[in-house]
Design a protein around this motif. Structure first.
Motif, PDB file in Angstrom:
ATOM      1  N   ALA A  46       2.846  -0.350   4.177  1.00  0.00           N
ATOM      2  CA  ALA A  46       2.400   0.575   3.127  1.00  0.00           C
ATOM      3  C   ALA A  46       1.404  -0.101   2.197  1.00  0.00           C
ATOM      4  O   ALA A  46       0.407   0.498   1.782  1.00  0.00           O
ATOM      5  N   LEU A  47       1.660  -1.375   1.898  1.00  0.00           N
ATOM      6  CA  LEU A  47       0.737  -2.107   1.030  1.00  0.00           C
ATOM      7  C   LEU A  47      -0.599  -2.293   1.750  1.00  0.00           C
ATOM      8  O   LEU A  47      -1.664  -2.048   1.178  1.00  0.00           O
ATOM      9  N   GLU A  48      -0.512  -2.683   3.009  1.00  0.00           N
ATOM     10  CA  GLU A  48      -1.742  -2.890   3.788  1.00  0.00           C
ATOM     11  C   GLU A  48      -2.526  -1.583   3.963  1.00  0.00           C
ATOM     12  O   GLU A  48      -3.747  -1.581   3.957  1.00  0.00           O
ATOM     13  N   GLY A  49      -1.793  -0.498   4.113  1.00  0.00           N
ATOM     14  CA  GLY A  49      -2.454   0.792   4.318  1.00  0.00           C
ATOM     15  C   GLY A  49      -2.815   1.495   3.011  1.00  0.00           C
ATOM     16  O   GLY A  49      -3.236   2.652   3.029  1.00  0.00           O
ATOM     17  N   ASN A  50      -2.557   0.799   1.899  1.00  0.00           N
ATOM     18  CA  ASN A  50      -2.906   1.345   0.574  1.00  0.00           C
ATOM     19  C   ASN A  50      -2.208   2.648   0.234  1.00  0.00           C
ATOM     20  O   ASN A  50      -2.798   3.508  -0.419  1.00  0.00           O
ATOM     21  N   PHE A  51      -0.997   2.849   0.695  1.00  0.00           N
ATOM     22  CA  PHE A  51      -0.304   4.065   0.250  1.00  0.00           C
ATOM     23  C   PHE A  51       1.049   3.752  -0.385  1.00  0.00           C
ATOM     24  O   PHE A  51       1.910   4.603  -0.497  1.00  0.00           O
ATOM     25  N   TYR A  52       1.200   2.512  -0.829  1.00  0.00           N
ATOM     26  CA  TYR A  52       2.467   2.146  -1.473  1.00  0.00           C
ATOM     27  C   TYR A  52       2.493   2.622  -2.924  1.00  0.00           C
ATOM     28  O   TYR A  52       1.545   2.442  -3.662  1.00  0.00           O
ATOM     29  N   SER A  53       3.574   3.265  -3.318  1.00  0.00           N
ATOM     30  CA  SER A  53       3.788   3.524  -4.747  1.00  0.00           C
ATOM     31  C   SER A  53       5.286   3.680  -4.969  1.00  0.00           C
ATOM     32  O   SER A  53       6.022   4.065  -4.049  1.00  0.00           O
ATOM     33  N   ASP A  54       5.733   3.377  -6.174  1.00  0.00           N
ATOM     34  CA  ASP A  54       7.172   3.481  -6.471  1.00  0.00           C
ATOM     35  C   ASP A  54       7.662   4.911  -6.298  1.00  0.00           C
ATOM     36  O   ASP A  54       8.758   5.150  -5.788  1.00  0.00           O
ATOM     37  N   GLU A  55       6.811   5.863  -6.727  1.00  0.00           N
ATOM     38  CA  GLU A  55       7.240   7.277  -6.589  1.00  0.00           C
ATOM     39  C   GLU A  55       7.455   7.653  -5.134  1.00  0.00           C
ATOM     40  O   GLU A  55       8.416   8.321  -4.785  1.00  0.00           O
ATOM     41  N   LEU A  56       6.509   7.171  -4.304  1.00  0.00           N
ATOM     42  CA  LEU A  56       6.613   7.505  -2.880  1.00  0.00           C
ATOM     43  C   LEU A  56       7.905   6.919  -2.297  1.00  0.00           C
ATOM     44  O   LEU A  56       8.627   7.595  -1.549  1.00  0.00           O
ATOM     45  N   MET A  57       8.225   5.686  -2.670  1.00  0.00           N
ATOM     46  CA  MET A  57       9.436   5.050  -2.127  1.00  0.00           C
ATOM     47  C   MET A  57      10.680   5.827  -2.572  1.00  0.00           C
ATOM     48  O   MET A  57      11.639   5.967  -1.839  1.00  0.00           O
ATOM     49  N   LYS A  58      10.623   6.349  -3.782  1.00  0.00           N
ATOM     50  CA  LYS A  58      11.736   7.131  -4.314  1.00  0.00           C
ATOM     51  C   LYS A  58      11.866   8.443  -3.531  1.00  0.00           C
ATOM     52  O   LYS A  58      12.964   8.858  -3.169  1.00  0.00           O
ATOM     53  N   LYS A  59      10.722   9.026  -3.262  1.00  0.00           N
ATOM     54  CA  LYS A  59      10.717  10.281  -2.502  1.00  0.00           C
ATOM     55  C   LYS A  59      11.297  10.054  -1.099  1.00  0.00           C
ATOM     56  O   LYS A  59      12.100  10.853  -0.604  1.00  0.00           O
ATOM     57  N   ILE A  60      10.905   8.946  -0.471  1.00  0.00           N
ATOM     58  CA  ILE A  60      11.418   8.637   0.869  1.00  0.00           C
ATOM     59  C   ILE A  60      12.934   8.425   0.810  1.00  0.00           C
ATOM     60  O   ILE A  60      13.676   8.872   1.688  1.00  0.00           O
ATOM     61  N   ALA A  61      13.370   7.765  -0.263  1.00  0.00           N
ATOM     62  CA  ALA A  61      14.795   7.428  -0.380  1.00  0.00           C
ATOM     63  C   ALA A  61      15.683   8.671  -0.396  1.00  0.00           C
ATOM     64  O   ALA A  61      16.848   8.617  -0.017  1.00  0.00           O
ATOM     65  N   GLU A  62      15.117   9.802  -0.828  1.00  0.00           N
ATOM     66  CA  GLU A  62      15.936  11.025  -0.890  1.00  0.00           C
ATOM     67  C   GLU A  62      16.464  11.429   0.484  1.00  0.00           C
ATOM     68  O   GLU A  62      17.585  11.900   0.611  1.00  0.00           O
ATOM     69  N   SER A  63      15.653  11.235   1.526  1.00  0.00           N
ATOM     70  CA  SER A  63      16.152  11.576   2.857  1.00  0.00           C
ATOM     71  C   SER A  63      16.215  10.370   3.789  1.00  0.00           C
ATOM     72  O   SER A  63      16.793  10.432   4.856  1.00  0.00           O
ATOM     73  N   GLY A  64      15.608   9.274   3.381  1.00  0.00           N
ATOM     74  CA  GLY A  64      15.603   8.056   4.210  1.00  0.00           C
ATOM     75  C   GLY A  64      14.508   8.060   5.260  1.00  0.00           C
ATOM     76  O   GLY A  64      14.105   7.019   5.750  1.00  0.00           O
ATOM     77  N   THR A  65      14.016   9.260   5.616  1.00  0.00           N
ATOM     78  CA  THR A  65      13.048   9.352   6.720  1.00  0.00           C
ATOM     79  C   THR A  65      11.645   9.729   6.234  1.00  0.00           C
ATOM     80  O   THR A  65      11.478  10.296   5.156  1.00  0.00           O
ATOM     81  N   LEU A  66      10.660   9.434   7.071  1.00  0.00           N
ATOM     82  CA  LEU A  66       9.269   9.730   6.719  1.00  0.00           C
ATOM     83  C   LEU A  66       8.789  11.041   7.323  1.00  0.00           C
ATOM     84  O   LEU A  66       7.670  11.468   7.077  1.00  0.00           O
ATOM     85  N   LYS A  67       9.656  11.608   8.142  1.00  0.00           N
ATOM     86  CA  LYS A  67       9.277  12.740   8.976  1.00  0.00           C
ATOM     87  C   LYS A  67       8.408  13.783   8.275  1.00  0.00           C
ATOM     88  O   LYS A  67       7.396  14.211   8.781  1.00  0.00           O
ATOM     89  N   HIS A  68       8.857  14.190   7.073  1.00  0.00           N
ATOM     90  CA  HIS A  68       8.154  15.298   6.424  1.00  0.00           C
ATOM     91  C   HIS A  68       7.253  14.851   5.276  1.00  0.00           C
ATOM     92  O   HIS A  68       6.898  15.651   4.429  1.00  0.00           O
ATOM     93  N   ILE A  69       6.939  13.560   5.232  1.00  0.00           N
ATOM     94  CA  ILE A  69       6.156  13.091   4.087  1.00  0.00           C
ATOM     95  C   ILE A  69       4.688  12.989   4.472  1.00  0.00           C
ATOM     96  O   ILE A  69       4.260  12.035   5.134  1.00  0.00           O
ATOM     97  N   GLU A  70       3.942  14.008   4.062  1.00  0.00           N
ATOM     98  CA  GLU A  70       2.593  14.145   4.593  1.00  0.00           C
ATOM     99  C   GLU A  70       1.586  13.145   4.053  1.00  0.00           C
ATOM    100  O   GLU A  70       0.555  12.896   4.675  1.00  0.00           O
TER     101      GLU A  70
END
Ligand code: ADP
Length: 569
Positions: free
Chosen positions: A460-484
């Motif tokens: 995520a850091l290398e691809g420039n899409f890391y953010s704390d909010e995003l990690m929090k959003k992922i944590a809600e379901s654990g999966t990336l499936k629906h995170i556009e």
């Protein structure tokens, strides 16, 4: 050493030496030093002082770099008074009162030292049979399992970790229906995983919708018949409800029994990866595949892997030598066959790092390549040890003698769950997919901490899409499936256990099993919505794919289990 806060907490709580007031007597490096020294000492008779120091350094380096870790009892007990180093034991359960209670005592001694025990209850006479000495009637295998369970419960408090058991009953035992449903109530027999011992004949009878015979183990005579398909359906129904029973394929365990003259394999250890003869123990160890990543070439470093496997086999073979066994019979059997079980952890992590989705043909092919390489190198290392130190004492009764292969260990490879080891190494466990890409962990004072899978964080850091909010959003379901907001190629690669469809779980298990002497610990995850048909399909597919057993878990189907992966026990 690079250890997570969680890993340090687990090590301090259970692994590091303490004085009687609970003060730590060593740090983490101290623990690895203690283990390396003790395990190297097995070479005293084969080398001079400088050689011994060199071996100790090799072992120390291999563990502190987290490239290889031996199973928990070795880390806990090596170089300490208890000295019991194995994770897996199988004990016989004889059909006599003395035999049953002797085994309960022996299991308690093993649990105290951090080992897990497996038993087959198939030799016990069925419920309602005559007891000659009293004129009464027998209460049957399940009633005795409850006594084993209660003993485990009582020992739990004083031991290094809570005890774990495997209970097996053959599908042709007259009490099989009671057994299949014995954990229907979640609060019963909680210290056991249970598996039905399935035969090929039974599977054929299922296929052709035939009846099969129930055999009284005492008289060896048929005492009844059941419809195989109906029994299979009840197993499926229970597994769907509760994750249990699992199934193991007894004929396959015995097809790979390398010392058939010494007896029949009737059980495995608690998590199913280690079939053993009665009174055999086995020590396991796992190579951290993620640490075998050649980041520059973006590939797996096979030279390093080969070298690590060689050192790991040497290490595990030495463990047999310095191990203090809890019983004379175990000492004799375990030194006699010298079984070791080298496996892997961090498999899902290295797939992610290489950009290969877990649920892809490429991953299945790589699994075969990696495990075949490990098995070949482990056997080669064991053959080298045999030239230096001799073959295992029961060699003449083994299939190797017939083939003329001089080897020091009757088996060399096993894939363990690595519940605690993977936590210490900070990688994905065994060959399981990543459980969650990020999750929220409660820490002290009700603070929440977001834990992110390190391989994903890097991507995520290398691809420039890391953010704390995003990690929090992922944590809600654990999966990336629906995170556009995450690129699709990344979402394809970073799949979690629940994103992976059941057939890919089985394919992966089968790919590793093909090149593993013993068995593979694997849970096939199903979604909460999965049906009993889905479970039946998984069982049938695992049978066809030559797995040695299968365990499923449907999300949310129970709240208690014998081993809680990742939790401090
Ligand atoms: P670890 O990572 O702690 O070395 P694994 O999760 O790989 O252990 O489990 C390997 C084997 O160790 C299990 O199949 C079982 O035989 C034994 N084992 C694991 N946890 C326990 C426990 N709590 N009590 C007794 N035995 C255990």
């Amino acid at each position: 050493m690079k250890l997570s806060e969680n890993a340090i907490k687990v090590l301090e709580k259970r692994y590091l030496s303490k004085d009687e007031n609970g003060n730590l007597l060593e740090d983490v490096e101290g623990m690895f030093r203690r283990v390396a020294k003790e395990i190297a000492s097995a070479d005293e008779k084969y080398t001079h002082k400088a050689g011994l120091v060199e071996i100790e350094e090799q072992f120390y380096e291999m563990m502190t770099s987290l490239e290889f870790l031996p199973n928990s009892p070795t880390l806990m007990n090596a170089g300490r008074p208890l000295g019991q180093l194995s994770a897996c034991f199988v004990l016989p359960v004889e059909d006599t009162m003395e035999g049953i209670f002797e085994t309960i005592k022996n299991a308690a001694l093993i649990h105290k030292s951090g080992g897990g025990t497996g038993f087959s209850f198939s030799r016990l006479r069925p419920k309602g049979s005559a007891v000659n000495s009293t004129g009464g009637v027998a209460s049957g295998p399940i009633s005795f399992m409850k006594v084993f369970n209660a003993a485990t419960e009582a020992v739990k408090q004083g031991g290094t970790r809570r005890g774990a058991n495997m209970g097996i009953l053959r599908v042709d035992h007259p009490d099989i229906l009671e057994f299949i449903s014995c954990k229907k109530d979640n609060s019963e027999i909680t210290n056991f995983n249970i598996s039905v011992g399935i035969t090929e004949d039974f599977m054929k009878a299922v296929e052709y919708n035939l009846e099969y015979e129930l055999i009284d183990p005492k008289t060896k005579k048929p005492v009844g018949k059941l419809n195989a398909k109906q029994v299979f359906d009840i197993i499926v129904e229970m597994a769907w409800k509760n994750g249990e029973p699992g199934i193991i394929f007894l004929d396959r365990l015995n097809r790979d029994n390398v010392t058939p003259e010494l007896g029949e394999i009737e059980s495995t250890n608690p998590c199913g990866e280690q079939p053993l003869l009665p009174y055999e123990a086995c020590n396991l160890g796992s190579v951290n595949l993620y640490s075998m990543l050649d980041a520059e070439k973006n590939s797996l470093d096979f030279d390093k892997l080969g070298l690590t496997v060689k050192k790991a086999v040497h290490f595990l073979d030495n463990v047999i030598e310095v191990n203090k066994y809890p019983l004379k019979e175990i000492d004799e059997m375990t030194r006699g066959t010298r079984k070791i079980g080298l496996g892997v952890m961090g498999w899902a992590d290295i797939l992610c790092a290489l950009g290969i989705p877990y649920d892809s043909q490429r991953a299945i092919e790589l699994a075969g390549t990696v495990m075949e390489f490990i098995q070949k190198n482990a056997q080669k290392a064991s053959e080298e040890l045999a030239r230096q130190k001799g073959v295992f004492p029961y060699y003449e009764q083994s299939i190797y003698a017939k083939k003329g292969i001089r080897i020091r260990n009757a088996t060399t490879t096993t894939i363990a769950p690595t519940g605690t080891l993977s936590l210490i190494a900070g990688v994905s466990s065994g060959i399981e997919p990543v459980f969650a890409i990020s999750y929220i962990r409660n820490v002290m004072d009700n603070n929440e901490l977001i834990e992110v899978n390190p391989v994903f964080k890097k991507a995520a850091l290398e691809g420039n899409f890391y953010s704390d909010e995003l990690m929090k959003k992922i944590a809600e379901s654990g999966t990336l499936k629906h995170i556009e907001e995450i690129p699709e190629e990344v979402r394809k690669v970073f799949v979690t256990a629940h994103d992976v469809r059941p057939e890919w779980h089985v394919k992966m298990q089968a790919a590793f099993q093909k090149y593993t002497d013993n068995a593979v610990s694997k849970t096939v995850n199903l979604s909460h919505e999965a049906t009993t048909d889905d479970v039946r399909e998984v069982f049938t597919f695992a049978y066809r794919a030559q797995c040695k057993g299968v365990t499923i878990y449907r999300d949310g189907s129970r709240d208690m289990q014998v081993l809680n992966i990742g939790k401090v026990q």
